[in-house]
Design a protein around this motif. Structure first.
Motif, PDB file in Angstrom:
ATOM      1  N   UNK A 133      11.035  78.445  70.034  1.00 35.47           N
ATOM      2  CA  UNK A 133      12.276  78.810  69.366  1.00 35.47           C
ATOM      3  C   UNK A 133      13.380  77.910  69.887  1.00 35.47           C
ATOM      4  N   UNK A 134      14.314  77.542  69.034  1.00 36.80           N
ATOM      5  CA  UNK A 134      15.293  76.506  69.398  1.00 36.80           C
ATOM      6  C   UNK A 134      16.446  77.003  70.251  1.00 36.80           C
ATOM      7  N   UNK A 135      16.726  78.313  70.234  1.00 36.50           N
ATOM      8  CA  UNK A 135      18.012  78.812  70.701  1.00 36.50           C
ATOM      9  C   UNK A 135      18.211  78.814  72.203  1.00 36.50           C
ATOM     10  N   UNK A 136      17.231  78.361  72.962  1.00 33.93           N
ATOM     11  CA  UNK A 136      17.383  78.330  74.408  1.00 33.93           C
ATOM     12  C   UNK A 136      17.748  76.940  74.935  1.00 33.93           C
ATOM     13  N   UNK A 137      17.137  75.903  74.361  1.00 35.61           N
ATOM     14  CA  UNK A 137      17.356  74.576  74.941  1.00 35.61           C
ATOM     15  C   UNK A 137      17.414  73.459  73.903  1.00 35.61           C
ATOM     16  N   UNK A 138      17.391  73.828  72.604  1.00 33.71           N
ATOM     17  CA  UNK A 138      17.275  72.788  71.589  1.00 33.71           C
ATOM     18  C   UNK A 138      18.389  72.806  70.541  1.00 33.71           C
TER      19      UNK A 138
END
Length: 363
Positions: free
Chosen positions: A194-199
């Motif tokens: 999922x993108x919402x942590x580090x991307x």
């Protein structure tokens, strides 16, 4: 600009240069005359965006040519079902390494679907304070895949090694550590995040899948969960999460400008060392994770007093350091120090920790 140090585990802080560029391009992207939010995903302008995002991600991660990169929706949690639906047809069974809450949820989802799945290793009895030691002899040789979560956001642990699964494809949830350091993609059958942590902001899920694993989907599986369909349509079987993919592209450009993942690892190791070195030097706070399993991205610690923990998070927020409260299932504090967190943010946190300990002696 009055920005705080945001230690949230996700959605997390984004690099300021990325936010500034997105702001500058919000109303009109290039010569298109419109925002990326308004673009048709079939337009030449947007096709150029998604193609460059994929190219830059491949460059950053050194993704081999025989892997497909998919930009999907539904978060990493949707992949808990998509993974067995796409892969278990190889042999009819799968093995799971349960090292925290999300790998446990993935395991339960496969069980719910009625498959022959086995937990081959877990540290649940130790409250997930370290990652399991997994050896090849623990894996069923006829398993379709082995699933793991590489970095455990809630408990603050990370695998310091890639388990040897022999000829069985390794599937890894890297939601909270992807792009934080180099990884040998060729050692995995599937990497998803999922993108919402580090991307990027929440909204896009990246799946990197070896091409030979695209032919085992359940015949009656939902089309939207089938990787092969998405690969054949370049992630555009339906309208993709266009703006979030654009934001991911900006983050990839920023990382390349910063020197790539080797340079980012150096920065992340330095940040984590500052915090862990302080934790190891005193006895007011306790770091529950064993040193050889510590995450570079999510550092957990407690005072041992629930009221003090609550006070710590509250006063830290007033001091400009927000979202330090630990996950509701474990309590305490958690500092998520992803790529966008500057070294100065960790310096400020350590200084606050010292001050709080002095001003709030334990009974």
């Amino acid at each position: 600009m009055n920005r705080v140090f945001n230690f949230s585990a996700g959605p997390s802080m984004l690099p300021v240069p990325v936010l500034e560029r997105a702001a500058a391009e919000m109303v009109c992207y290039g010569e298109s005359g419109m925002s990326v939010m308004e673009m048709s995903h079939r337009s030449p302008d947007y096709e150029a965006i998604i193609q460059k995002t994929e190219a830059d991600l491949r460059k950053l991660m050194n993704i081999p040519d025989n892997y497909k990169v998919l930009f999907l929706q539904g978060g990493a949690s949707t992949q808990f079902a998509a993974i067995p639906l796409n892969l278990i047809g190889r042999t009819g069974k799968a093995d799971y390494i349960v090292s925290g809450q999300f790998s446990g949820k993935a395991y339960k989802e496969a069980q719910k679907l009625g498959y022959d799945v086995k937990c081959v290793a877990t540290t649940k009895d130790d409250n997930f304070d370290h990652v399991p030691e997994v050896t090849k002899d623990m894996i069923r040789p006829d398993a379709a895949y082995v699933h793991m979560c590489f970095n455990n956001t809630i408990y603050g642990t990370k695998f310091g090694y890639i388990p040897d699964t022999g000829d069985v494809p390794l599937v890894a949830d890297m939601s909270s550590c992807i792009l934080s350091e180099p990884v040998d993609v060729s050692k995995f059958g599937v990497i998803y995040a999922g993108a919402q942590k580090n991307m990027a902001p929440a909204g896009v899920t990246v799946v990197i899948v070896r091409e030979d694993l695209l032919d085992y989907a359940e015949e009656k599986m939902p089309t939207m969960l089938e990787w092969k369909t998405m690969a054949e349509n370049d992630s555009m079987y339906n309208t993709p999460p266009c703006y979030t993919i654009y934001m991911l592209g900006l983050v990839c450009e920023w990382l390349l400008d910063m020197g790539g993942l080797e340079a980012m690892k150096e920065k992340n190791v330095k940040k984590a060392a500052l915090l862990y070195d302080y934790l190891d030097s005193q006895d007011y706070y306790v770091a529950p994770v064993k040193p050889n399993s510590r995450s570079l991205m999510n550092a957990t610690f407690v005072t041992g007093n629930a009221d003090l923990d609550k006070k710590f998070a509250s006063e830290a927020a007033k001091a400009g350091m927000k979202n330090l409260k630990g996950h509701r299932s474990v309590g305490g504090m958690r500092a998520s120090i992803y790529n966008a967190m500057p070294y100065e943010g960790v310096e400020a946190l350590v200084a606050f920790m010292k001050k709080f300990a002095e001003e709030n002696p334990k009974a």
